[in-house]
Design a protein around this motif. Structure first.
Motif, short mmCIF file in Angstrom:
data_model
loop_
_atom_site.label_atom_id
_atom_site.label_comp_id
_atom_site.label_asym_id
_atom_site.label_seq_id
_atom_site.Cartn_x
_atom_site.Cartn_y
_atom_site.Cartn_z
N ALA A 50 0.84 -1.20 0.00
CA ALA A 50 0.00 0.00 0.00
C ALA A 50 0.87 1.25 0.00
CB ALA A 50 -0.93 0.00 1.21
N ALA A 51 1.93 1.24 0.77
CA ALA A 51 2.85 2.39 0.80
C ALA A 51 3.52 2.57 -0.55
CB ALA A 51 3.90 2.18 1.89
N ARG A 52 3.85 1.47 -1.21
CA ARG A 52 4.48 1.52 -2.53
C ARG A 52 3.53 2.15 -3.54
NH1 ARG A 52 6.25 -3.69 -2.18
NH2 ARG A 52 8.18 -3.18 -1.17
N VAL A 53 2.26 1.77 -3.48
CA VAL A 53 1.26 2.33 -4.40
C VAL A 53 1.10 3.82 -4.15
CG1 VAL A 53 -1.19 2.31 -5.00
CG2 VAL A 53 0.04 0.16 -4.75
N LYS A 54 1.04 4.21 -2.88
CA LYS A 54 0.91 5.64 -2.55
C LYS A 54 2.10 6.44 -3.05
CE LYS A 54 -1.86 5.22 1.65
NZ LYS A 54 -1.87 5.45 3.11
N THR A 55 3.29 5.88 -2.94
CA THR A 55 4.49 6.55 -3.40
C THR A 55 4.44 6.79 -4.90
OG1 THR A 55 5.80 5.60 -1.62
CG2 THR A 55 7.01 6.41 -3.53
N VAL A 56 4.06 5.76 -5.66
CA VAL A 56 3.98 5.90 -7.11
C VAL A 56 2.90 6.90 -7.49
CG1 VAL A 56 3.51 4.67 -9.26
CG2 VAL A 56 4.98 3.63 -7.53
N GLN A 59 4.32 10.30 -6.98
CA GLN A 59 5.30 10.61 -8.02
C GLN A 59 4.60 11.01 -9.32
OE1 GLN A 59 7.62 7.03 -8.21
NE2 GLN A 59 9.05 7.70 -6.62
N LYS A 60 3.55 10.28 -9.66
CA LYS A 60 2.81 10.62 -10.88
C LYS A 60 2.14 11.98 -10.76
CE LYS A 60 1.89 6.03 -12.69
NZ LYS A 60 2.11 6.11 -14.13
N ALA A 61 1.63 12.31 -9.58
CA ALA A 61 1.00 13.62 -9.36
C ALA A 61 2.04 14.72 -9.47
CB ALA A 61 0.32 13.65 -8.01
N ALA A 62 3.23 14.49 -8.94
CA ALA A 62 4.29 15.50 -9.01
C ALA A 62 4.74 15.70 -10.46
CB ALA A 62 5.47 15.08 -8.15
#
Length: 68
Positions: A50-56, A59-62
Motif C-alpha cells: 500500500a505504501a508503494r502504491v501511494k508513493t507511485v 510521483q505521478k501527481a508530481a
C-alpha cells in the motif's frame, strides 16, 4: 509487486489497487484480532505494498504538476 509494475499502471488503476490493499489489510487485522491469522508476514506485506502504491501515485501527481 514492485514499483516498476506500478509505474506502468494508470492513476485510476493505482487507486483501485490501493483500495484492494486497504481491504486486504483490514481483513488481516480482523483475523489477527480474532486469533485466526496464520501468516503474520502477509500483514506487513500488505502495508508495504500500500505504501508503494501511494508513493507511485504521489510521483505521478508530481510529474503531472511539473509538466503543466
Amino acid at each position: 509487486m514492485n514499483a516498476a509494475e506500478l509505474r506502468d499502471k494508470t492513476p485510476d488503476q493505482l487507486r483501485e489497487e490501493l483500495a484492494n490493499l486497504k481491504k486486504q489489510s483490514f481483513n488481516l487485522r480482523f483475523q489477527q484480532a480474532t486469533g485466526q491469522l496464520e501468516n503474520t508476514a502477509a500483514f506487513k506485506k500488505a502495508r508495504r505494498n500500500a505504501a508503494r502504491v501511494k508513493t507511485v501515485l504521489n510521483q505521478k501527481a508530481a510529474e503531472a504538476a511539473a509538466g503543466e
